[in-house]
Design a protein around this motif. Structure first.
Motif, short mmCIF file in Angstrom:
data_model
loop_
_atom_site.label_atom_id
_atom_site.label_comp_id
_atom_site.label_asym_id
_atom_site.label_seq_id
_atom_site.Cartn_x
_atom_site.Cartn_y
_atom_site.Cartn_z
N ALA A 12 -8.86 -80.33 -1.60
CA ALA A 12 -8.05 -81.23 -2.57
C ALA A 12 -6.51 -80.95 -2.46
CB ALA A 12 -8.33 -80.87 -4.01
N GLU A 13 -6.14 -79.90 -2.04
CA GLU A 13 -4.65 -79.73 -1.84
C GLU A 13 -4.41 -80.15 -0.57
OE1 GLU A 13 -1.77 -75.79 -1.42
OE2 GLU A 13 -3.54 -75.98 0.14
N SER A 14 -5.22 -80.26 0.45
CA SER A 14 -4.80 -80.94 1.70
C SER A 14 -4.62 -82.51 1.53
CB SER A 14 -5.98 -80.84 2.81
OG SER A 14 -5.95 -81.35 3.98
N GLU A 15 -5.62 -83.10 0.82
CA GLU A 15 -5.45 -84.38 0.47
C GLU A 15 -4.39 -84.76 -0.33
OE1 GLU A 15 -8.39 -87.67 -1.90
OE2 GLU A 15 -9.45 -85.71 -0.98
N TYR A 16 -3.94 -83.99 -1.16
CA TYR A 16 -2.73 -84.23 -1.75
C TYR A 16 -1.47 -84.14 -0.91
CZ TYR A 16 1.41 -82.45 -4.17
OH TYR A 16 2.78 -82.30 -4.86
N LEU A 17 -1.48 -83.29 0.00
CA LEU A 17 -0.24 -83.04 0.69
C LEU A 17 -0.40 -84.21 2.00
CD1 LEU A 17 -0.32 -79.25 1.30
CD2 LEU A 17 1.46 -80.57 -0.13
N ARG A 18 -1.48 -84.55 2.28
CA ARG A 18 -1.61 -85.69 3.30
C ARG A 18 -1.07 -86.93 2.65
NH1 ARG A 18 -7.05 -86.36 4.07
NH2 ARG A 18 -7.13 -88.24 2.92
N SER A 19 -1.42 -87.15 1.44
CA SER A 19 -0.80 -88.46 0.52
C SER A 19 0.72 -88.45 0.88
CB SER A 19 -1.68 -88.38 -0.78
OG SER A 19 -0.58 -87.67 -1.33
N ARG A 20 1.28 -87.35 0.69
CA ARG A 20 2.63 -87.35 0.64
C ARG A 20 3.34 -87.72 2.24
NH1 ARG A 20 5.01 -81.90 -2.18
NH2 ARG A 20 6.89 -83.01 -1.21
N VAL A 21 2.67 -87.02 2.97
CA VAL A 21 3.00 -87.49 4.42
C VAL A 21 2.82 -88.82 4.71
CG1 VAL A 21 2.68 -86.72 6.76
CG2 VAL A 21 2.60 -85.11 5.21
N GLU A 22 1.71 -89.64 4.35
CA GLU A 22 1.28 -91.01 4.30
C GLU A 22 2.54 -91.75 3.93
OE1 GLU A 22 -3.53 -90.80 4.68
OE2 GLU A 22 -2.50 -90.93 2.65
N ARG A 23 3.05 -91.44 2.80
CA ARG A 23 4.15 -92.07 2.19
C ARG A 23 5.32 -92.17 3.04
NH1 ARG A 23 0.76 -90.93 -2.10
NH2 ARG A 23 1.07 -92.03 -4.06
N LEU A 24 5.63 -90.89 3.71
CA LEU A 24 6.50 -90.88 4.66
C LEU A 24 6.40 -91.68 5.81
CD1 LEU A 24 7.39 -87.25 4.36
CD2 LEU A 24 8.69 -89.02 3.42
N ALA A 25 5.23 -91.69 6.54
CA ALA A 25 4.93 -92.73 7.43
C ALA A 25 5.03 -94.02 7.32
CB ALA A 25 3.44 -92.31 8.17
N VAL A 27 7.22 -95.47 5.34
CA VAL A 27 8.74 -95.87 5.39
C VAL A 27 9.02 -96.83 6.37
CG1 VAL A 27 11.09 -95.14 5.26
CG2 VAL A 27 9.57 -94.04 3.77
N SER A 28 9.36 -97.86 6.57
CA SER A 28 10.00 -98.82 7.42
C SER A 28 10.60 -98.20 8.52
CB SER A 28 10.69 -99.88 7.20
OG SER A 28 11.10 -100.69 8.13
N GLY A 29 9.83 -98.36 9.86
CA GLY A 29 10.65 -97.54 10.98
C GLY A 29 10.10 -96.25 11.35
N ASN A 30 9.46 -95.59 9.90
CA ASN A 30 9.17 -94.02 10.40
C ASN A 30 10.26 -93.05 10.62
OD1 ASN A 30 7.45 -91.75 10.00
ND2 ASN A 30 6.29 -92.08 11.88
#
Length: 266
Positions: A12-25, A27-30
Motif C-alpha cells: 500500500a505504501e509503495s502504491e502511494y509513493l508510486r502514484s506521486r512519481v506517476e504524477r511527476l512523470a 508533467v509535460s516534457g517530464n
C-alpha cells in the motif's frame, strides 16, 4: 509479526509513493526525470531531480531473487535509490548482507508501520474545519506540506507537482484543516487497491502545533476510508514521535519496522 499483513502494508505504501512519481512523470516534457518501471512484477520508481528516498525506490524479492534488486540498485545508484527491508526493529542492523554485496541503512530512515482493522479504529470528535483539496486550494496544501517537512526552495515545485492532478481511480485524497479561516495543517490518504487505507503525509504549521490538528486529520481520513470500503488503515511514524502516539490513540498498533538501505560505498 503478521508477515502477510506486513507485506500488504508495504504494498500500500509503495502504491502511494508510486502514484506521486506517476504524477511527476505526467508533467509535460517530464522535466523532473520521473520514471516508473517493473522488477519482475514489483513496481520501482525514481526521480532524477529529487534526492529523496521517498521517490527513489527499488522493490523486489530480495530473499529469492537478490541479484535483480542489487543490479537495479547498482544501475540507479547515481539517483540515490534505496530498497526497503522489514522486520522487528532489533533485526534491522546498520548493514545487511545480500548475496555478495553489502547494503547500508540510511540514518534517520527507520520507521514503524502501524495498522488496525478499520472497524476497530478509535475516532475522536472535533470541531475543526476539514475540507478536501481542490485545484483551487492545492497550492495551500503544498505550502503547508513544504513548511512542515522543511522542503528546500529548489524542490518545492517538484513536491507540489507530486501531489497535483487526479488519476482516474481517484485513490489519493488530500485534506486541509483550517483554524480561524487560515490553513494550519494538511494530510493525505491513499486508498490502496488491496483494501488498505494508507495514511500518507501529514503536516502542521510549526506555530500551530499542539492543538490536536494531527489527531483530527487521522480521524477524518479514517472516516473517509470507511466510506470508501477499506478494510484496514495503516501509517508510518518514527518510534518516539508524537505522530506515533496520535496514531496509537486512534487504535493503530505496531505491525513491523521498515528501514531503507542502499548499496555500501556509494
Amino acid at each position: 509479526m503478521d508477515v502477510e499483513l506486513a507485506h500488504g502494508i508495504e504494498a500500500a505504501e509503495s502504491e502511494y509513493l508510486r502514484s506521486r512519481v506517476e504524477r511527476l512523470a505526467a508533467v509535460s516534457g517530464n522535466p523532473y526525470g520521473a520514471r516508473v518501471f517493473s522488477n519482475a512484477g514489483f513496481p520501482c520508481f525514481q526521480v532524477k531531480a529529487s534526492p529523496s528516498p521517498m521517490l527513489n525506490r527499488i522493490y523486489g524479492d530480495i530473499a529469492n531473487e537478490p541479484q535483480a534488486v542489487l543490479k537495479l540498485l547498482n544501475e540507479s545508484a547515481a539517483h540515490s535509490t534505496v530498497t526497503p527491508l522489514i522486520g522487528t526493529p532489533s533485526a534491522l542492523k546498520p548493514s545487511a548482507f545480500v548475496g555478495e554485496s553489502t547494503l547500508e541503512r540510511l540514518r534517520g530512515w527507520t520507521h514503524l508501520q502501524l495498522v488496525c482493522a478499520i472497524e476497530k479504529a478509535v475516532l475522536s470528535e472535533h470541531s475543526f474545519e476539514i475540507e478536501e483539496v481542490t485545484s483551487q486550494t492545492h497550492a495551500l496544501f503544498a505550502d503547508v506540506h513544504a513548511g512542515g517537512f522543511h522542503t528546500r526552495p529548489e524542490h518545492r515545485l517538484l513536491n507540489q507537482a507530486s501531489f497535483a492532478g487526479q488519476t482516474p481511480d481517484g485513490r489519493l485524497k488530500l485534506y486541509l484543516l483550517k483554524a480561524g479561516g487560515a490553513v494550519v495543517a494538511g494530510a493525505s490518504v491513499y486508498l490502496a487497491s488491496n483494501g488498505i487505507a494508507y495514511l500518507g503525509t501529514a503536516a502542521t504549521r510549526k506555530d500551530a502545533r499542539g492543538n490536536g490538528y494531527h489527531g483530527a486529520l487521522i480521524s477524518h481520513r479514517i472516516k473517509q476510508a470507511r466510506q470508501h470500503g477499506c478494510h484496514w488503515v495503516a501509517a508510518t511514524a518514527l518510534a518516539g514521535s508524537q505522530s506515533r502516539r496520535n496514531l496509537e490513540r486512534a487504535g493503530l498498533t505496531v505491525s513491523h519496522a521498515q528501514a531503507l538501505y542502499r548499496l555500501a560505498d556509494r
